[in-house]
Scaffold this active site. Structure first.
Site, PDB file in Angstrom:
ATOM      1  N   GLU A 198      42.117 -21.279  12.873  1.00  0.00           N
ATOM      2  CA  GLU A 198      43.478 -21.227  13.436  1.00  0.00           C
ATOM      3  C   GLU A 198      43.601 -22.127  14.658  1.00  0.00           C
ATOM      4  O   GLU A 198      43.851 -21.669  15.774  1.00  0.00           O
ATOM      5  CB  GLU A 198      43.854 -19.784  13.785  1.00  0.00           C
ATOM      6  CG  GLU A 198      43.995 -18.919  12.542  1.00  0.00           C
ATOM      7  CD  GLU A 198      44.579 -17.538  12.798  1.00  0.00           C
ATOM      8  OE1 GLU A 198      44.500 -17.050  13.940  1.00  0.00           O
ATOM      9  OE2 GLU A 198      45.132 -16.948  11.854  1.00  0.00           O
ATOM     10  N   GLU A 233      43.115 -16.358   4.656  1.00  0.00           N
ATOM     11  CA  GLU A 233      43.405 -15.051   5.246  1.00  0.00           C
ATOM     12  C   GLU A 233      44.779 -14.601   4.783  1.00  0.00           C
ATOM     13  O   GLU A 233      45.739 -15.368   4.838  1.00  0.00           O
ATOM     14  CB  GLU A 233      43.447 -15.114   6.783  1.00  0.00           C
ATOM     15  CG  GLU A 233      42.113 -15.178   7.454  1.00  0.00           C
ATOM     16  CD  GLU A 233      42.221 -15.197   8.978  1.00  0.00           C
ATOM     17  OE1 GLU A 233      43.145 -14.563   9.530  1.00  0.00           O
ATOM     18  OE2 GLU A 233      41.382 -15.854   9.599  1.00  0.00           O
TER      19      GLU A 233
HETATM   20  P1  P53 Z   1      44.531  -9.005  13.861  1.00  0.00           P
HETATM   21  C1  P53 Z   1      47.792 -13.383  15.280  1.00  0.00           C
HETATM   22  C2  P53 Z   1      48.649 -13.960  14.375  1.00  0.00           C
HETATM   23  C3  P53 Z   1      48.160 -14.578  13.237  1.00  0.00           C
HETATM   24  C4  P53 Z   1      46.786 -14.615  13.018  1.00  0.00           C
HETATM   25  O1  P53 Z   1      44.825 -10.401  13.178  1.00  0.00           O
HETATM   26  C5  P53 Z   1      45.936 -14.047  13.935  1.00  0.00           C
HETATM   27  C6  P53 Z   1      46.422 -13.423  15.050  1.00  0.00           C
HETATM   28  C7  P53 Z   1      45.511 -12.798  16.051  1.00  0.00           C
HETATM   29  O2  P53 Z   1      45.893 -11.497  16.269  1.00  0.00           O
HETATM   30  O3  P53 Z   1      44.604 -14.122  13.801  1.00  0.00           O
HETATM   31  C8  P53 Z   1      43.992 -14.140  12.530  1.00  0.00           C
HETATM   32  O4  P53 Z   1      43.081  -8.794  13.821  1.00  0.00           O
HETATM   33  C9  P53 Z   1      42.546 -14.403  12.800  1.00  0.00           C
HETATM   34  C10 P53 Z   1      41.657 -13.227  12.531  1.00  0.00           C
HETATM   35  C11 P53 Z   1      42.421 -11.943  12.788  1.00  0.00           C
HETATM   36  C12 P53 Z   1      43.552 -11.877  11.778  1.00  0.00           C
HETATM   37  O5  P53 Z   1      44.394 -12.991  11.895  1.00  0.00           O
HETATM   38  O6  P53 Z   1      45.065  -9.141  15.235  1.00  0.00           O
HETATM   39  O7  P53 Z   1      42.025 -15.569  12.209  1.00  0.00           O
HETATM   40  O8  P53 Z   1      40.509 -13.348  13.322  1.00  0.00           O
HETATM   41  O9  P53 Z   1      41.651 -10.799  12.739  1.00  0.00           O
HETATM   42  C13 P53 Z   1      44.394 -10.621  11.875  1.00  0.00           C
HETATM   43  O10 P53 Z   1      45.275  -7.984  13.058  1.00  0.00           O
END
Ligand code: P53
Length: 476
Positions: free
Chosen positions: A180, A373
């Site tokens: 990211e 993801e």
């Molecule tokens: P969590 C925010 C918005 C989009 C992606 O996020 C993000 C985040 C960070 O909060 O991060 C990605 O755990 C990231 C992962 C993360 C996942 O999204 O806040 O690449 O490490 O865990 C989900 O729910």
């Protein structure tokens, strides 16, 4: 009848700091993500506004132990294999390989750990997909050099890459350079080891650091190909298309601006040059990014092989200063979309938005894509046997996979694979909570770090197994 590509890479994704634990085992050094606690100050710390460089009294640091995958990886990979994973996306903890970051010789124990892990994957025919840095920067590099604001990071990152590519030649073919990469603008400490001094021009620092990351990524692509022509290197974007809040032209214009802020990174990594809109923006804001001719040559010559991204939600922008209602709980807070439902954390759910995002990225770059993801963070309630009936998660994933299928079969985008986020429950990056779960596998651990760490299959486990077995045909 048209179907998913035969070699489509189904799987799941994790990141070292969110699942490994064992933060001080086998010579591992301290990283930025280790010292980010749960609680109210987390946001100020990950955004670089509040400095925390070591563990402090009175805070809980969930990444220290996480779900201890460091000691459970065989059991966990066996479960992934049982679901039929074709690929497993994971990240390397930089501080296992170079504990301080600026050493010349790597830590053999750290290298061994991932070697065993990759071999474990191959035992089951699982192709590892490796993120070189996922919100991960050695604390020593931050305190001594200022993290990615310093050009010396190019040297340290290149050394890390060379070490990994040489050691894991034949074991790993798919690499992502920076997780990211656009996160540097929203969570600069987590994304790039940046914190700020008072009165500093933060935009200047962020874009300078971004330039270093972009050049480092190009160098990684170069040497990955040199060391093994089989290597495929991808960039990684926190994606999610912006919609205009209304049909008012100024709202469309606002959405375009917001999209550009994110696509800026991929424009460089996929096309090889800085876009004019960015140069103009820097001019307007008085930002002067120092770069050499050699940097620009590297960016031009070594663009990525494929484009990977995370997708959780679409976003909404308005050009009207009066319009303010934001979604909560997300570093990428955007305006609320009244047509969409929200998760328990306020993330809005938009499967068609995934199809739209896939099409926009495809139209913009014409490079193969990889969804690395996607998923639903939710509160799971296990019964007495530890089983979770997570129909809400199945529903979310089913709709997103259907949208992805439409993009491939109806629209003709080129997609290499799909890995759901947090295929086993892990610590949330945004909030540090454990109770925000994404997994097919439940892990008995709570927000305070209590629990047996036992693993249990959720209902979605069997569902995803059937999705993979049918190569995406059977989504019911
Ligand atoms: P969590 C925010 C918005 C989009 C992606 O996020 C993000 C985040 C960070 O909060 O991060 C990605 O755990 C990231 C992962 C993360 C996942 O999204 O806040 O690449 O490490 O865990 C989900 O729910």
């Amino acid at each position: 009848m048209s179907r998913f590509p035969k070699n489509f890479l189904w799987g799941g994704a994790t990141a070292a700091n969110q699942c490994e634990g064992a933060y001080n085992v086998d010579g591992r050094g301290l990283a930025n993500v280790d010292v980010v606690p749960v609680g109210e100050e987390r946001l100020a710390i990950i955004t670089g506004q509040r400095k925390m460089v070591d563990f402090e009294e009175g805070y809980f640091y969930p990444a220290k132990d996480s779900i201890d995958m460091y000691h459970h990886y065989k059991e966990d990979i066996a479960l992934f294999a049982e679901m039929g994973f074709k690929t497993y996306r994971l990240s390397i903890a930089w501080t296992r390989i170079f504990p301080k970051g600026d050493e010349v010789e790597p830590n053999e124990k750290g290298l061994e750990f991932y070697e065993k892990l990759f071999k474990e994957c191959h035992k089951y025919g699982i192709e590892p997909l490796v993120t070189i840095t996922h919100f991960d920067c050695p604390m020593h590099l931050i305190e001594e050099y200022g993290g990615w604001r310093n050009r010396k990071m190019l040297v340290f990152y290149e050394r890390l890459c060379r070490t990994l590519f040489a050691r894991y030649k034949g074991l790993v073919r798919y690499w992502l350079t920076v997780n990211e990469i656009n996160m540097i603008l929203h969570a600069p400490f987590m994304g790039a080891g940046l914190y700020f001094e008072e009165g500093e021009n933060q935009e200047q620092v962020k874009y300078q650091a971004a330039h270093h990351e972009l050049v480092a990524s190009a160098i990684a692509t170069k040497i990955a190909h040199e060391i093994d022509p089989e290597n495929k290197v991808g960039c990684m974007l926190a994606a999610g298309q912006y919609y205009p809040n209304t049909s008012h032209p100024r709202d469309y214009w606002a959405a375009l601006q917001e999209d550009r802020e994110n696509y800026f990174f991929i424009d460089v990594q996929a096309r090889g040059t800085y876009p004019n809109y960015a140069k103009k923006k820097w001019e307007r804001l008085g930002i002067d990014v120092k770069m050499t001719d050699e940097d620009l040559d590297l960016l031009r010559a070594y663009t990525v092989d494929f484009i990977s991204f995370s997708y959780y939600s679409s976003r909404v922008a308005s050009g009207d200063p009066e319009v303010q209602e934001k979604t909560e709980g997300n570093i990428f807070a955007s305006l609320k979309n009244p047509y969409l439902e929200s998760s328990e954390w306020g993330w809005q759910i938009d499967p068609l938005g995934l199809r739209i995002t896939l099409n926009v990225i495809w139209d913009r770059y014409q490079k193969p894509m990889f969804i690395v993801e996607n998923g639903l963070g939710a509160i799971d309630k296990p019964d007495e046997t530890g089983h979770v009936a997570d129909d809400y998660r199945i529903d979310y994933l089913r709709k997103h996979i259907a949208a992805m299928k439409d993009a491939i079969l109806e629209d003709g985008v080129e997609l290499l694979g799909y890995t759901t986020w947090g295929c086993i429950d892990l610590v949330s990056a945004g909030t540090g909570e454990m109770k925000k779960r994404y997994g097919f596998i439940y892990v008995d651990r709570d927000n305070e770090g209590r629990g047996s760490l036992k693993r249990f299959k959720k209902k979605s486990f069997d569902w995803y197994k059937q999705v993979i077995a049918s190569n995406g045909e059977d989504l019911d």
